[in-house]
Enzyme design. Structure first.
Site, PDB file in Angstrom:
ATOM      1  N   ARG A 164     -69.105  14.742  70.819  1.00  0.00           N
ATOM      2  CA  ARG A 164     -67.775  14.420  71.353  1.00  0.00           C
ATOM      3  C   ARG A 164     -67.590  12.921  71.588  1.00  0.00           C
ATOM      4  NH1 ARG A 164     -67.968  18.407  69.716  1.00  0.00           N
ATOM      5  NH2 ARG A 164     -67.395  20.436  70.504  1.00  0.00           N
ATOM      6  N   SER A 238     -61.524  22.218  76.558  1.00  0.00           N
ATOM      7  CA  SER A 238     -62.623  21.927  77.498  1.00  0.00           C
ATOM      8  C   SER A 238     -62.316  20.635  78.247  1.00  0.00           C
ATOM      9  CB  SER A 238     -63.938  21.735  76.745  1.00  0.00           C
ATOM     10  OG  SER A 238     -64.193  22.856  75.953  1.00  0.00           O
ATOM     11  N   GLU A 334     -64.206  15.259  79.108  1.00  0.00           N
ATOM     12  CA  GLU A 334     -63.962  15.158  77.661  1.00  0.00           C
ATOM     13  C   GLU A 334     -62.522  14.668  77.425  1.00  0.00           C
ATOM     14  OE1 GLU A 334     -65.084  18.586  75.201  1.00  0.00           O
ATOM     15  OE2 GLU A 334     -63.241  18.283  74.051  1.00  0.00           O
TER      16      GLU A 334
HETATM   17  C1  LIG Z   1     -56.706  24.985  73.404  1.00  0.00           C
HETATM   18  C2  LIG Z   1     -57.524  23.786  72.967  1.00  0.00           C
HETATM   19  C3  LIG Z   1     -58.731  23.982  72.308  1.00  0.00           C
HETATM   20  C4  LIG Z   1     -59.492  22.888  71.887  1.00  0.00           C
HETATM   21  N1  LIG Z   1     -60.659  23.127  71.248  1.00  0.00           N
HETATM   22  C5  LIG Z   1     -61.418  22.095  70.817  1.00  0.00           C
HETATM   23  C6  LIG Z   1     -62.649  22.334  70.130  1.00  0.00           C
HETATM   24  O1  LIG Z   1     -63.029  23.475  69.869  1.00  0.00           O
HETATM   25  N2  LIG Z   1     -63.374  21.271  69.767  1.00  0.00           N
HETATM   26  C7  LIG Z   1     -62.977  19.988  70.018  1.00  0.00           C
HETATM   27  O2  LIG Z   1     -63.719  19.061  69.654  1.00  0.00           O
HETATM   28  N3  LIG Z   1     -61.822  19.733  70.660  1.00  0.00           N
HETATM   29  C8  LIG Z   1     -61.033  20.754  71.065  1.00  0.00           C
HETATM   30  N4  LIG Z   1     -59.854  20.502  71.724  1.00  0.00           N
HETATM   31  C9  LIG Z   1     -59.445  19.113  71.982  1.00  0.00           C
HETATM   32  C10 LIG Z   1     -58.428  18.543  70.960  1.00  0.00           C
HETATM   33  O3  LIG Z   1     -57.885  19.568  70.201  1.00  0.00           O
HETATM   34  C11 LIG Z   1     -59.082  17.534  70.030  1.00  0.00           C
HETATM   35  O4  LIG Z   1     -59.666  16.493  70.758  1.00  0.00           O
HETATM   36  C12 LIG Z   1     -58.082  16.933  69.031  1.00  0.00           C
HETATM   37  O5  LIG Z   1     -58.778  16.179  68.064  1.00  0.00           O
HETATM   38  C13 LIG Z   1     -57.032  16.050  69.692  1.00  0.00           C
HETATM   39  O6  LIG Z   1     -56.054  15.725  68.714  1.00  0.00           O
HETATM   40  P1  LIG Z   1     -54.640  15.154  69.129  1.00  0.00           P
HETATM   41  O7  LIG Z   1     -53.937  14.738  67.887  1.00  0.00           O
HETATM   42  O8  LIG Z   1     -53.933  16.134  69.972  1.00  0.00           O
HETATM   43  O9  LIG Z   1     -55.061  13.880  69.958  1.00  0.00           O
HETATM   44  P2  LIG Z   1     -54.333  13.317  71.260  1.00  0.00           P
HETATM   45  O10 LIG Z   1     -54.554  14.264  72.389  1.00  0.00           O
HETATM   46  O11 LIG Z   1     -52.944  12.944  70.953  1.00  0.00           O
HETATM   47  O12 LIG Z   1     -55.196  12.005  71.501  1.00  0.00           O
HETATM   48  C14 LIG Z   1     -56.531  12.100  71.959  1.00  0.00           C
HETATM   49  C15 LIG Z   1     -57.127  10.687  72.011  1.00  0.00           C
HETATM   50  O13 LIG Z   1     -57.283  10.192  70.679  1.00  0.00           O
HETATM   51  C16 LIG Z   1     -56.547   8.991  70.485  1.00  0.00           C
HETATM   52  N5  LIG Z   1     -55.954   9.079  69.149  1.00  0.00           N
HETATM   53  C17 LIG Z   1     -55.191  10.086  68.666  1.00  0.00           C
HETATM   54  N6  LIG Z   1     -54.859   9.851  67.386  1.00  0.00           N
HETATM   55  C18 LIG Z   1     -55.421   8.649  67.072  1.00  0.00           C
HETATM   56  C19 LIG Z   1     -55.416   7.835  65.892  1.00  0.00           C
HETATM   57  N7  LIG Z   1     -54.780   8.220  64.774  1.00  0.00           N
HETATM   58  N8  LIG Z   1     -56.072   6.657  65.911  1.00  0.00           N
HETATM   59  C20 LIG Z   1     -56.737   6.248  67.029  1.00  0.00           C
HETATM   60  N9  LIG Z   1     -56.778   6.972  68.175  1.00  0.00           N
HETATM   61  C21 LIG Z   1     -56.117   8.158  68.194  1.00  0.00           C
HETATM   62  C22 LIG Z   1     -55.488   8.981  71.582  1.00  0.00           C
HETATM   63  O14 LIG Z   1     -55.095   7.667  71.888  1.00  0.00           O
HETATM   64  C23 LIG Z   1     -56.220   9.683  72.715  1.00  0.00           C
HETATM   65  O15 LIG Z   1     -57.041   8.771  73.400  1.00  0.00           O
HETATM   66  C24 LIG Z   1     -59.043  21.573  72.141  1.00  0.00           C
HETATM   67  C25 LIG Z   1     -57.822  21.378  72.808  1.00  0.00           C
HETATM   68  C26 LIG Z   1     -57.061  22.475  73.197  1.00  0.00           C
HETATM   69  C27 LIG Z   1     -55.747  22.252  73.887  1.00  0.00           C
END
Ligand SMILES: Cc1cc2nc3c(=O)[nH]c(=O)nc-3n(C[C@H](O)[C@H](O)[C@H](O)COP(=O)(O)OP(=O)(O)OC[C@H]3O[C@@H](n4cnc5c(N)ncnc54)[C@H](O)[C@@H]3O)c2cc1C
Length: 338
Positions: A164, A238, A334
């Site tokens: 992570r 998480s 996380e």
């Molecule tokens: C129900 C649920 C289940 C999940 N299960 C998992 C799992 O099984 N495994 C897991 O690893 N994660 C899991 N997650 C966490 C999440 O889905 C991941 O971390 C996902 O990659 C976040 O993507 P996002 O586009 O929503 O990022 P955001 O929430 O929009 O951003 C997250 C972070 O990344 C940065 N960021 C986003 N896009 C970029 C970019 N293009 N360039 C630079 N920085 C960027 C943002 O500034 C922020 O700091 C889960 C979340 C939920 C709600």
């Protein structure tokens, strides 16, 4: 002409759903938009942050500076004898990308089905599930550096992927926007079925020799059953990482708590289930004002409606304190706190 908006609500753009305003926000759909947005921010001396699908962000107050909302879509594939190299625009939806590759018959992303978010955020915390991390299929990415305006290419060795984490979550946080990610998938499936949940699901489906599509279906089915859907109850998955401790610490802990779920790692460290620690401290299903701990997944904090970010943080800190007092283990968040 780029549509930069001011004082707009961000709450609905995150899965936790805590309200906050962005001082300035802009949707970027291509590289030119991004350059213009960054020029605007430089001109006004504003800090920048990228928002993907908001599934790993907890808003704890209004966000100053410019929030760049990523809608950069693209898919380009190149097939060689055994592999497929697919370059995704970073605003592509992760699960849609997984579904598309699985239906094409390409293997590598199936265990990561139904993780919310964009492709561009996946390398940020090296997303992982059911025995696979995105690092295992990662080929390269491109990142736009806000200070210099340069686009730099990063191969896996530059990203320092870990559990992570990556260089993008640490040193380069809020300094770059990942604009594209290329994954290498296989035409010749190498399936990972080591996780008990996946094995049990396949058995329930009466599948003995699974295909890529079977694994995908099993993962979708397990996740749908076990994880709270953010469309129904606000959450960010998480909230804490599973702590990784030394083997000596693990032996001492197991002496006192023999039933603690633990997973020895290749480097000799031991990963411990954070959800179990939280549950043992009595937090499962607990309420704290408008937020709480999910009643089936102690690792997931939830917004019961109208929760504010500071309230969620307070709950998280209470949980961290009680796990530290009971087990001597520090839980690390996380979720990204804004
Ligand atoms: C129900 C649920 C289940 C999940 N299960 C998992 C799992 O099984 N495994 C897991 O690893 N994660 C899991 N997650 C966490 C999440 O889905 C991941 O971390 C996902 O990659 C976040 O993507 P996002 O586009 O929503 O990022 P955001 O929430 O929009 O951003 C997250 C972070 O990344 C940065 N960021 C986003 N896009 C970029 C970019 N293009 N360039 C630079 N920085 C960027 C943002 O500034 C922020 O700091 C889960 C979340 C939920 C709600």
């Amino acid at each position: 002409m780029l549509n930069i908006r001011h004082h707009i609500g961000l709450g609905e753009l995150t899965t936790f759903g805590c309200s906050a305003l962005a001082e300035h926000a802009v949707v970027v759909t291509n590289f030119q938009d991004l350059q213009e947005a960054v020029a605007f921010a430089h001109d006004k001396g504003l800090a920048m942050r990228v928002l993907g699908s908001g599934s790993n962000v907890l808003l704890t107050g209004d966000v100053s500076g410019l929030v760049i909302i990523n809608h950069m879509h693209q898919r380009a594939e190149c097939v060689d004898r055994r592999d497929v190299h697919i370059r995704f625009g970073s605003g592509e939806n992760w699960h849609d990308a997984v579904t598309w590759t699985v239906h094409k018959g390409w293997s590598g992303m199936e265990n990561l089905a139904l993780i919310p978010g964009t492709v561009g955020a996946a390398p940020m915390q090296n997303i992982g599930a059911y025995g696979v991390e995105q690092a295992s299929i990662f080929e390269e990415l491109e990142a736009f550096h806000f200070d210099s305006g340069e686009i730099r290419k990063y191969v896996a060795a530059d990203c320092d992927f870990g559990y992570r984490t990556s260089v993008f979550k640490r040193e380069l946080r809020d300094k770059v926007m990942i604009t594209s990610v290329t994954y290498r998938l296989s035409l010749d499936p190498k399936l990972v079925t080591s996780y008990r949940d996946v094995q049990e699901e396949l058995a329930a489906m009466s599948i003995i020799e699974p295909t890529t599509l079977d694994i995908y279906n099993a993962v979708v089915s397990v996740r749908t059953r076990k994880l709270p859907d953010p469309r129904i109850i606000g959450n960010a998955g998480s909230f804490f990482m599973n702590p990784v401790i030394t083997s000596e610490q693990a032996s001492q802990l197991l002496e006192k708590h023999p039933t603690i779920p633990n997973y020895p790692q290749a480097d000799g460290t031991v990963k411990v289930a954070a959800g179990w620690l939280i549950e043992q401290c009595g937090w499962k299903g607990a309420r704290h004002g408008s937020c709480g701990v999910h009643d089936r997944q102690a690792l997931v904090l939830v917004n019961h409606g109208g929760a504010v970010g500071s309230e969620v943080l307070e709950l998280a800190e209470n949980i961290q304190r009680s796990v530290a007092d009971t087990f001597g283990i520090t839980l690390v968040r996380e979720v990204n706190v804004w």
